[in-house]
Design a protein around this motif. Structure first.
Motif, PDB file in Angstrom:
ATOM      1  N   PRO A 196      58.773 100.355  34.321  1.00 63.53           N
ATOM      2  CA  PRO A 196      58.386 101.163  33.155  1.00 63.53           C
ATOM      3  C   PRO A 196      59.399 102.290  32.948  1.00 63.53           C
ATOM      4  N   PHE A 197      59.500 102.751  31.732  1.00 65.47           N
ATOM      5  CA  PHE A 197      60.434 103.845  31.456  1.00 65.47           C
ATOM      6  C   PHE A 197      59.802 104.804  30.462  1.00 65.47           C
ATOM      7  N   SER A 198      60.331 106.011  30.455  1.00 62.23           N
ATOM      8  CA  SER A 198      59.852 107.054  29.541  1.00 62.23           C
ATOM      9  C   SER A 198      60.997 107.489  28.643  1.00 62.23           C
ATOM     10  N   LEU A 199      60.805 107.374  27.339  1.00 63.03           N
ATOM     11  CA  LEU A 199      61.838 107.827  26.414  1.00 63.03           C
ATOM     12  C   LEU A 199      62.035 109.337  26.504  1.00 63.03           C
ATOM     13  N   ALA A 226      62.941  96.292  25.883  1.00 65.90           N
ATOM     14  CA  ALA A 226      62.709  96.974  24.612  1.00 65.90           C
ATOM     15  C   ALA A 226      63.756  96.515  23.613  1.00 65.90           C
ATOM     16  N   SER A 227      63.529  96.819  22.359  1.00 69.60           N
ATOM     17  CA  SER A 227      64.524  96.550  21.325  1.00 69.60           C
ATOM     18  C   SER A 227      65.584  97.639  21.367  1.00 69.60           C
ATOM     19  N   GLY A 228      66.833  97.240  21.492  1.00 70.65           N
ATOM     20  CA  GLY A 228      67.909  98.218  21.484  1.00 70.65           C
ATOM     21  C   GLY A 228      67.929  99.022  20.193  1.00 70.65           C
ATOM     22  N   LEU A 229      67.632  98.360  19.076  1.00 71.52           N
ATOM     23  CA  LEU A 229      67.622  99.054  17.786  1.00 71.52           C
ATOM     24  C   LEU A 229      66.535 100.125  17.751  1.00 71.52           C
ATOM     25  N   LYS A 233      66.969 104.199  17.534  1.00 67.57           N
ATOM     26  CA  LYS A 233      66.302 104.968  16.482  1.00 67.57           C
ATOM     27  C   LYS A 233      65.499 106.127  17.068  1.00 67.57           C
ATOM     28  N   GLN A 234      64.739 105.844  18.134  1.00 66.32           N
ATOM     29  CA  GLN A 234      63.907 106.869  18.756  1.00 66.32           C
ATOM     30  C   GLN A 234      64.747 107.996  19.362  1.00 66.32           C
ATOM     31  N   ILE A 235      65.843 107.634  20.027  1.00 72.10           N
ATOM     32  CA  ILE A 235      66.698 108.644  20.652  1.00 72.10           C
ATOM     33  C   ILE A 235      67.333 109.545  19.592  1.00 72.10           C
ATOM     34  N   LYS A 236      67.778 108.926  18.510  1.00 75.57           N
ATOM     35  CA  LYS A 236      68.397 109.719  17.444  1.00 75.57           C
ATOM     36  C   LYS A 236      67.383 110.695  16.840  1.00 75.57           C
ATOM     37  N   GLU A 237      66.147 110.221  16.640  1.00 73.42           N
ATOM     38  CA  GLU A 237      65.114 111.088  16.061  1.00 73.42           C
ATOM     39  C   GLU A 237      64.741 112.233  17.000  1.00 73.42           C
ATOM     40  N   THR A 239      66.601 113.518  19.659  1.00 70.86           N
ATOM     41  CA  THR A 239      67.674 114.389  20.136  1.00 70.86           C
ATOM     42  C   THR A 239      68.605 114.869  19.028  1.00 70.86           C
ATOM     43  N   GLY A 240      68.675 114.108  17.945  1.00 67.81           N
ATOM     44  CA  GLY A 240      69.627 114.434  16.892  1.00 67.81           C
ATOM     45  C   GLY A 240      71.034 113.964  17.200  1.00 67.81           C
ATOM     46  N   PHE A 241      71.231 113.305  18.362  1.00 63.08           N
ATOM     47  CA  PHE A 241      72.570 112.827  18.731  1.00 63.08           C
ATOM     48  C   PHE A 241      72.975 111.645  17.844  1.00 63.08           C
ATOM     49  N   ASP A 242      74.254 111.565  17.558  1.00 64.84           N
ATOM     50  CA  ASP A 242      74.807 110.411  16.841  1.00 64.84           C
ATOM     51  C   ASP A 242      74.681 109.193  17.752  1.00 64.84           C
ATOM     52  N   THR A 243      73.807 108.260  17.401  1.00 62.21           N
ATOM     53  CA  THR A 243      73.472 107.139  18.282  1.00 62.21           C
ATOM     54  C   THR A 243      73.750 105.812  17.592  1.00 62.21           C
ATOM     55  N   LYS A 244      74.470 104.937  18.258  1.00 61.34           N
ATOM     56  CA  LYS A 244      74.808 103.612  17.736  1.00 61.34           C
ATOM     57  C   LYS A 244      74.284 102.533  18.685  1.00 61.34           C
ATOM     58  N   VAL A 245      74.075 101.342  18.142  1.00 58.10           N
ATOM     59  CA  VAL A 245      73.521 100.234  18.931  1.00 58.10           C
ATOM     60  C   VAL A 245      74.441  99.029  18.841  1.00 58.10           C
ATOM     61  N   THR A 246      74.721  98.426  19.984  1.00 57.16           N
ATOM     62  CA  THR A 246      75.469  97.167  20.037  1.00 57.16           C
ATOM     63  C   THR A 246      74.625  96.136  20.772  1.00 57.16           C
ATOM     64  N   ILE A 247      74.377  95.010  20.127  1.00 54.00           N
ATOM     65  CA  ILE A 247      73.626  93.913  20.739  1.00 54.00           C
ATOM     66  C   ILE A 247      74.621  92.812  21.086  1.00 54.00           C
TER      67      ILE A 247
END
Length: 320
Positions: A196-199, A226-229, A233-237, A239-247
């Protein structure tokens, strides 16, 4: 034993061709004939089979994928499908079968052996590395190296643009690829189905890093965790950090197999033929502590292989 069949089934993995080559040439060396069965159990049912010679496996040890092709067979799950396959066993004079694949392939092979008694030996070929009875399955090392190479390249961009990158790797049910590639790639966090993990904890870790001057981060996510996308999305919301996803997806399945996978496949393929010659059937060959071993096929099917959580914890410690 004079004539055996060989097939590849399920998802392809780099090194399958090296295993096919080893089976064919080891068998021919001992005076046996080999029938190549195309497209997995579908070809077994349809009789899509042909003799293989030394030249059939020339110049393939370095090639990814499988020259026999592969498929998932719903028909083989039925008694009628297996009965048709048995007709082809008789038609082609097969006295043994080598199955290269993963858990589903082994289940089919085990069921066929129970019903018809055809001697079978399984060779674990899956990038997921989730087969019991072996430390490594064919293709895992190549898939991990492919993922690590991608992480290295992504880190260059993450550093240049001061971004957080989410890298989603394969692993629907297990985190073997995520742990290995995350540890080797220096990921800040690794998300796997087994843990398990905690965002909130992940975001706190990113923020602590930012406060001490860390301007980029890599988070590796197994697709089954989890879905990388969605994680991005959750991390960006939060933290406000510029976050990108690569699958990475099926990029991990292809490519030239590593030397480790070629050697592993060669050793396991040769041992599979030796077991059939010795009359030892319903087995799976594997590598444990550097030695080629054999396990009972039905035990392997019924056992769930566990990830090494010590590696998972080590990756977390080193990413503080």
């Amino acid at each position: 034993m004079q004539r055996i069949g060989v097939l590849t089934s399920g998802g392809d993995s780099p090194g399958m061709n090296a295993a096919i080559r080893a089976v064919v040439r080891k068998a021919i060396y001992h005076g046996m004939e080999v029938i190549g069965i195309k497209r997995g159990f579908n070809g077994f049912i349809e009789g899509d089979m042909e003799p293989m010679h030394l030249g059939s496996v020339a110049d393939i040890v370095h090639r990814g994928g499988t020259i026999l092709h592969t498929a998932r067979s719903e028909a083989f799950k039925t008694p009628e499908g297996r009965a048709r396959a048995w007709e082809n066993v008789d038609r082609f004079g097969l006295q043994g079968l080598v199955v290269i694949g993963g858990d589903g392939s082994f289940q089919g092979a085990g069921l066929f052996h129970r019903e018809y008694g055809l001697p079978v030996v399984g060779i674990p070929g899956t990038i997921d590395n989730d087969i019991a009875g072996t430390d490594f399955s064919i293709g895992f090392d190549t898939a991990v190296n492919t993922a690590v190479d991608a992480i290295n390249r992504i880190r260059d961009t993450a550093t240049s643009h001061e971004r957080t990158f989410i890298v989603e790797v394969m692993g629907r049910d297990t985190g073997f690829i995520a742990i290995a590639s995350g540890l080797a790639g220096g990921a800040e966090s690794i998300l796997i189905p087994e843990q398990p993990f905690s965002l909130d904890d992940i975001c706190d870790k990113l923020c602590r890093g930012y406060r001490r001057g860390k301007l980029h981060s890599i988070i590796v996510v197994a697709e089954g965790a989890a879905s990388g996308l969605e994680i991005g999305k959750q991390i960006k919301e939060r933290t406000g950090f510029d976050t990108k996803v690569t699958i990475l997806g099926h990029l991990q399945r292809g490519g030239t197999p590593t030397a480790f996978d070629r050697i592993l496949a060669s050793r396991l393929g040769a041992r599979a033929v030796e077991l059939l010659m010795a009359g030892r059937t319903s087995k799976v060959v594997g590598l444990v502590a550097g030695e080629v071993v054999e396990s009972d096929l039905h035990r392997v099917i019924g056992e769930k292989k566990k990830v090494d959580l010590n590696l998972y914890r080590l990756a977390s410690i080193l990413a503080i």
